[in-house]
Design a protein around this motif. Structure first.
Motif, PDB file in Angstrom:
ATOM      1  N   GLU A 261      49.948  27.842  29.155  1.00  0.00           N
ATOM      2  CA  GLU A 261      49.834  28.378  27.609  1.00  0.00           C
ATOM      3  C   GLU A 261      48.315  28.190  27.025  1.00  0.00           C
ATOM      4  OE1 GLU A 261      52.140  30.291  26.235  1.00  0.00           O
ATOM      5  OE2 GLU A 261      53.745  29.812  27.647  1.00  0.00           O
ATOM      6  N   ALA A 262      47.458  27.866  28.043  1.00  0.00           N
ATOM      7  CA  ALA A 262      45.985  27.740  27.484  1.00  0.00           C
ATOM      8  C   ALA A 262      45.839  28.753  26.563  1.00  0.00           C
ATOM      9  CB  ALA A 262      45.073  27.784  28.597  1.00  0.00           C
ATOM     10  N   LYS A 263      44.718  28.796  25.477  1.00  0.00           N
ATOM     11  CA  LYS A 263      44.469  29.510  24.575  1.00  0.00           C
ATOM     12  C   LYS A 263      43.130  30.328  25.045  1.00  0.00           C
ATOM     13  CE  LYS A 263      47.739  28.382  21.488  1.00  0.00           C
ATOM     14  NZ  LYS A 263      48.872  29.559  21.702  1.00  0.00           N
ATOM     15  N   LYS A 264      42.346  29.624  25.922  1.00  0.00           N
ATOM     16  CA  LYS A 264      41.174  30.139  26.385  1.00  0.00           C
ATOM     17  C   LYS A 264      41.108  30.293  27.862  1.00  0.00           C
ATOM     18  CE  LYS A 264      37.149  28.637  24.714  1.00  0.00           C
ATOM     19  NZ  LYS A 264      36.107  28.168  24.545  1.00  0.00           N
ATOM     20  N   VAL A 265      40.861  31.263  28.496  1.00  0.00           N
ATOM     21  CA  VAL A 265      40.752  31.486  29.943  1.00  0.00           C
ATOM     22  C   VAL A 265      39.349  32.024  30.340  1.00  0.00           C
ATOM     23  CG1 VAL A 265      41.672  32.208  32.158  1.00  0.00           C
ATOM     24  CG2 VAL A 265      43.182  31.559  30.506  1.00  0.00           C
ATOM     25  N   GLY A 266      38.681  31.325  31.303  1.00  0.00           N
ATOM     26  CA  GLY A 266      37.534  32.054  31.730  1.00  0.00           C
ATOM     27  C   GLY A 266      37.708  32.768  33.342  1.00  0.00           C
ATOM     28  N   LEU A 267      36.890  33.954  33.290  1.00  0.00           N
ATOM     29  CA  LEU A 267      37.130  34.806  34.325  1.00  0.00           C
ATOM     30  C   LEU A 267      35.745  34.666  35.125  1.00  0.00           C
ATOM     31  CD1 LEU A 267      38.920  37.944  32.976  1.00  0.00           C
ATOM     32  CD2 LEU A 267      39.988  35.638  33.599  1.00  0.00           C
ATOM     33  N   VAL A 268      35.614  34.472  36.238  1.00  0.00           N
ATOM     34  CA  VAL A 268      34.500  34.462  37.220  1.00  0.00           C
ATOM     35  C   VAL A 268      34.354  35.621  38.085  1.00  0.00           C
ATOM     36  CG1 VAL A 268      33.196  32.978  38.852  1.00  0.00           C
ATOM     37  CG2 VAL A 268      34.615  31.800  37.073  1.00  0.00           C
ATOM     38  N   PHE A 269      33.114  36.307  38.035  1.00  0.00           N
ATOM     39  CA  PHE A 269      32.804  37.418  38.721  1.00  0.00           C
ATOM     40  C   PHE A 269      33.890  38.514  38.926  1.00  0.00           C
ATOM     41  CE2 PHE A 269      30.230  33.995  40.927  1.00  0.00           C
ATOM     42  CZ  PHE A 269      29.336  33.900  40.164  1.00  0.00           C
ATOM     43  N   PRO A 270      34.340  38.857  38.040  1.00  0.00           N
ATOM     44  CA  PRO A 270      35.372  40.178  38.031  1.00  0.00           C
ATOM     45  C   PRO A 270      34.270  41.364  38.747  1.00  0.00           C
ATOM     46  CG  PRO A 270      34.923  39.934  35.721  1.00  0.00           C
ATOM     47  CD  PRO A 270      34.184  38.814  36.572  1.00  0.00           C
ATOM     48  N   ILE A 271      35.004  42.165  39.288  1.00  0.00           N
ATOM     49  CA  ILE A 271      34.363  43.678  39.769  1.00  0.00           C
ATOM     50  C   ILE A 271      34.176  44.464  38.478  1.00  0.00           C
ATOM     51  CG2 ILE A 271      34.720  43.138  42.244  1.00  0.00           C
ATOM     52  CD1 ILE A 271      36.752  45.702  41.723  1.00  0.00           C
ATOM     53  N   LEU A 272      33.412  45.415  38.563  1.00  0.00           N
ATOM     54  CA  LEU A 272      33.107  46.488  37.419  1.00  0.00           C
ATOM     55  C   LEU A 272      34.052  47.501  37.679  1.00  0.00           C
ATOM     56  CD1 LEU A 272      29.392  45.970  37.053  1.00  0.00           C
ATOM     57  CD2 LEU A 272      31.025  44.689  35.628  1.00  0.00           C
ATOM     58  N   SER A 273      35.240  47.537  37.381  1.00  0.00           N
ATOM     59  CA  SER A 273      36.241  49.014  37.853  1.00  0.00           C
ATOM     60  C   SER A 273      37.000  49.216  36.698  1.00  0.00           C
ATOM     61  CB  SER A 273      36.675  48.421  39.144  1.00  0.00           C
ATOM     62  OG  SER A 273      37.658  49.556  39.522  1.00  0.00           O
ATOM     63  N   ARG A 274      37.112  50.525  36.220  1.00  0.00           N
ATOM     64  CA  ARG A 274      38.197  51.073  35.182  1.00  0.00           C
ATOM     65  C   ARG A 274      39.439  50.954  36.299  1.00  0.00           C
ATOM     66  NH1 ARG A 274      34.829  56.057  33.600  1.00  0.00           N
ATOM     67  NH2 ARG A 274      34.277  55.769  35.889  1.00  0.00           N
ATOM     68  N   ASN A 275      39.300  51.211  37.141  1.00  0.00           N
ATOM     69  CA  ASN A 275      40.543  51.637  38.224  1.00  0.00           C
ATOM     70  C   ASN A 275      41.248  50.125  38.570  1.00  0.00           C
ATOM     71  OD1 ASN A 275      42.675  52.916  40.036  1.00  0.00           O
ATOM     72  ND2 ASN A 275      41.142  52.395  41.550  1.00  0.00           N
ATOM     73  N   ARG A 276      40.225  49.281  39.071  1.00  0.00           N
ATOM     74  CA  ARG A 276      40.429  48.053  39.903  1.00  0.00           C
ATOM     75  C   ARG A 276      40.971  47.031  38.965  1.00  0.00           C
ATOM     76  NH1 ARG A 276      42.159  48.257  45.136  1.00  0.00           N
ATOM     77  NH2 ARG A 276      40.757  49.642  46.552  1.00  0.00           N
ATOM     78  N   PHE A 277      40.041  46.849  37.858  1.00  0.00           N
ATOM     79  CA  PHE A 277      40.321  45.550  37.066  1.00  0.00           C
ATOM     80  C   PHE A 277      40.702  45.611  35.477  1.00  0.00           C
ATOM     81  CE2 PHE A 277      38.531  41.766  34.943  1.00  0.00           C
ATOM     82  CZ  PHE A 277      39.124  40.699  35.722  1.00  0.00           C
ATOM     83  N   SER A 278      40.569  46.699  35.191  1.00  0.00           N
ATOM     84  CA  SER A 278      40.980  46.815  33.649  1.00  0.00           C
ATOM     85  C   SER A 278      42.207  46.573  33.362  1.00  0.00           C
ATOM     86  CB  SER A 278      40.667  48.418  33.219  1.00  0.00           C
ATOM     87  OG  SER A 278      41.427  49.376  33.579  1.00  0.00           O
ATOM     88  N   MET A 279      43.182  46.851  34.287  1.00  0.00           N
ATOM     89  CA  MET A 279      44.672  46.608  33.700  1.00  0.00           C
ATOM     90  C   MET A 279      44.886  45.130  34.316  1.00  0.00           C
ATOM     91  SD  MET A 279      45.652  49.419  32.853  1.00  0.00           S
ATOM     92  CE  MET A 279      47.459  49.158  32.424  1.00  0.00           C
ATOM     93  N   CYS A 280      44.139  44.432  34.985  1.00  0.00           N
ATOM     94  CA  CYS A 280      44.401  43.218  34.995  1.00  0.00           C
ATOM     95  C   CYS A 280      43.711  42.298  33.836  1.00  0.00           C
ATOM     96  CB  CYS A 280      43.697  42.541  36.406  1.00  0.00           C
ATOM     97  SG  CYS A 280      44.372  43.263  37.862  1.00  0.00           S
ATOM     98  N   LEU A 281      42.618  42.910  33.427  1.00  0.00           N
ATOM     99  CA  LEU A 281      41.904  42.358  32.426  1.00  0.00           C
ATOM    100  C   LEU A 281      42.927  42.304  31.244  1.00  0.00           C
ATOM    101  CD1 LEU A 281      39.632  40.868  30.776  1.00  0.00           C
ATOM    102  CD2 LEU A 281      38.649  43.284  30.634  1.00  0.00           C
ATOM    103  N   LYS A 282      43.727  43.450  30.916  1.00  0.00           N
ATOM    104  CA  LYS A 282      44.383  43.771  29.797  1.00  0.00           C
ATOM    105  C   LYS A 282      45.441  42.852  29.915  1.00  0.00           C
ATOM    106  CE  LYS A 282      46.856  47.600  27.580  1.00  0.00           C
ATOM    107  NZ  LYS A 282      47.266  49.094  27.528  1.00  0.00           N
ATOM    108  N   GLY A 283      46.284  42.411  30.829  1.00  0.00           N
ATOM    109  CA  GLY A 283      47.359  41.701  30.880  1.00  0.00           C
ATOM    110  C   GLY A 283      46.858  40.110  30.720  1.00  0.00           C
ATOM    111  N   ILE A 284      45.685  39.746  31.097  1.00  0.00           N
ATOM    112  CA  ILE A 284      45.072  38.467  31.065  1.00  0.00           C
ATOM    113  C   ILE A 284      44.727  38.175  29.392  1.00  0.00           C
ATOM    114  CG2 ILE A 284      43.112  36.843  31.420  1.00  0.00           C
ATOM    115  CD1 ILE A 284      42.832  38.415  34.153  1.00  0.00           C
ATOM    116  N   ALA A 285      44.230  39.239  28.788  1.00  0.00           N
ATOM    117  CA  ALA A 285      43.802  39.019  27.308  1.00  0.00           C
ATOM    118  C   ALA A 285      45.125  39.111  26.418  1.00  0.00           C
ATOM    119  CB  ALA A 285      43.100  40.346  26.901  1.00  0.00           C
TER     120      ALA A 285
END
Length: 392
Positions: free
Chosen positions: A75-99
């Protein structure tokens, strides 16, 4: 006269629960009749990973991602992401869930490219500062130095795009820039390594600093409320399916390739090889993008596709060992050389310039280029004559 032939085979639209082995075999049989060819021993049948995952129903939702992030990071309030790839298809939905799971997301971007070569910005903006003594930046300093970064091919400003994804979930977005993963520790202690092929190295470096660290392979490595999952790769190799759903990399692929091989052997009396393939691992010489956002090229293949080529370089033989020969005499000499070659040519000058990569990596590139990633509708590939050489 033909050497290697690679055919894209059309198939139906695959849905969850479909018998993928039956569909592949029937599609190949139909292709034989339509295109007037015949399967032979050691032909290769390849199936793109996406249709295997679809048949398995290996999907997760954004909520499943958020739930697993909360559980992993307590339940951490802040999470850091290291070196995500730049991709609307590959990473945006992962990022949405993390946020969705936290109050603040800190992203450490590598520059000028991500791990697989996607440029964060035009190279002309980077080159004047390539040898600067300053190598780590906060966002304002980065933009002051390099300007606002826009992907030179897609025209997307990934800072704006990822910020929009994060803020749409009600979280704060903080961006850092460095090629040293340790820079993330200046901003947070809970860290998710989003790199693909260097993830274990990055994780170990940060864990040694006493931080709480996971990789994308750890997220959805087990089901969450009955969701899909991948026990080895987690979110690695996932793709956007809908605005709320991701398709994961397929699991349990070995029964698929073994099933294709066994059925054709039973019905035709020939032994084909079979593999599941994803990204092909080739590098675009112009854009510099390394086409391997999946964790591996082939998650499953039959035994005959293990190993690497063991080949002689014909032009080396012609220019050196048999430079005094020509015509049929030259052909026959080279054929005999191939027939009597050593079983292991590693280190031999006569094999110089051949490609000692895994068969599945070479074949994966051939398959990926044949099927494409757009609207060709050919998720199955038949490759013939791959193991035939000049002496045969």
């Amino acid at each position: 006269m033909a050497g290697v032939i690679s055919r894209g085979i059309q198939g139906p639209i695959i849905r969850e629960g479909d018998d993928i082995v039956d569909i592949v075999v029937n599609s190949v049989y139909a292709s034989e009749k339509e295109d007037n060819y015949t399967l032979k021993d050691r032909d290769i049948i390849a199936v793109t990973e996406s249709v295997v995952a679809r048949a398995q129903g290996n999907y997760v939702t954004v909520d499943h991602v958020a739930q697993d992030i909360r559980a992993k990071f307590n339940e951490a309030k802040k999470v850091g992401l290291v070196f995500p790839i730049l991709s609307r298809n590959r990473f945006s939905m992962c990022l949405k869930g993390i946020a969705r799971a936290v109050e603040e997301v800190v992203i450490l971007f590598s520059y000028p490219n991500d791990e697989v070569g996607n440029p964060l910005m035009a190279r002309s903006a980077y080159v004047p500062h390539k040898y600067s003594e300053v190598t780590s930046y906060q966002e304002a300093d980065f933009i002051a130095t390099f300007g606002s970064p826009v992907h030179p091919f897609t025209g997307v400003n990934y800072l704006d795009f990822y910020r929009e994804v994060i803020e749409s979930e009600g979280a704060k977005a903080t961006f850092l820039f460095s090629n040293d993963p340790r820079y993330i520790t200046t901003a947070c202690d809970n860290i998710l390594c989003c790199d693909i092929h260097t993830r274990n190295e990055t994780r170990d470096v940060l864990k040694a600093m006493g931080k709480t660290v996971y990789t994308l392979a750890d997220i959805l490595s087990a089901p969450v409320d009955g969701s899909g999952y991948h026990e080895k790769y987690g979110l690695l190799g996932s793709n956007k399916a809908t605005e709320d759903k991701l398709k994961l990399f397929p699991r349990d692929c070995q029964p698929v390739v073994d099933g294709i091989q066994a059925r054709i052997q039973a019905e035709r009396g020939i032994r084909v090889e079979a593999m599941v393939y994803g990204d092909g691992a080739f590098k675009d010489p112009v854009g510099g993008i390394w086409e391997l956002a999946d964790p591996v090229v082939s998650p499953a293949y039959t035994e005959g596709l293990s190993g690497r080529p063991n080949e002689l370089k014909i032009k080396f033989l012609a220019d050196n060992d048999f430079s005094d020969l020509s015509g049929e005499e030259l052909k026959e000499a080279i054929r005999k050389e191939i027939q009597t070659k050593d079983s292991d040519l590693v280190g031999s000058m006569s094999s110089e310039g051949t490609t000692p990569r895994q068969y599945t990596d070479l074949l994966g590139s051939l398959c990926d280029l044949t099927s494409g990633s757009g609207d060709k509708g050919t998720p199955f590939i038949v490759i013939q004559n791959y193991f035939t050489n000049y002496a045969e």
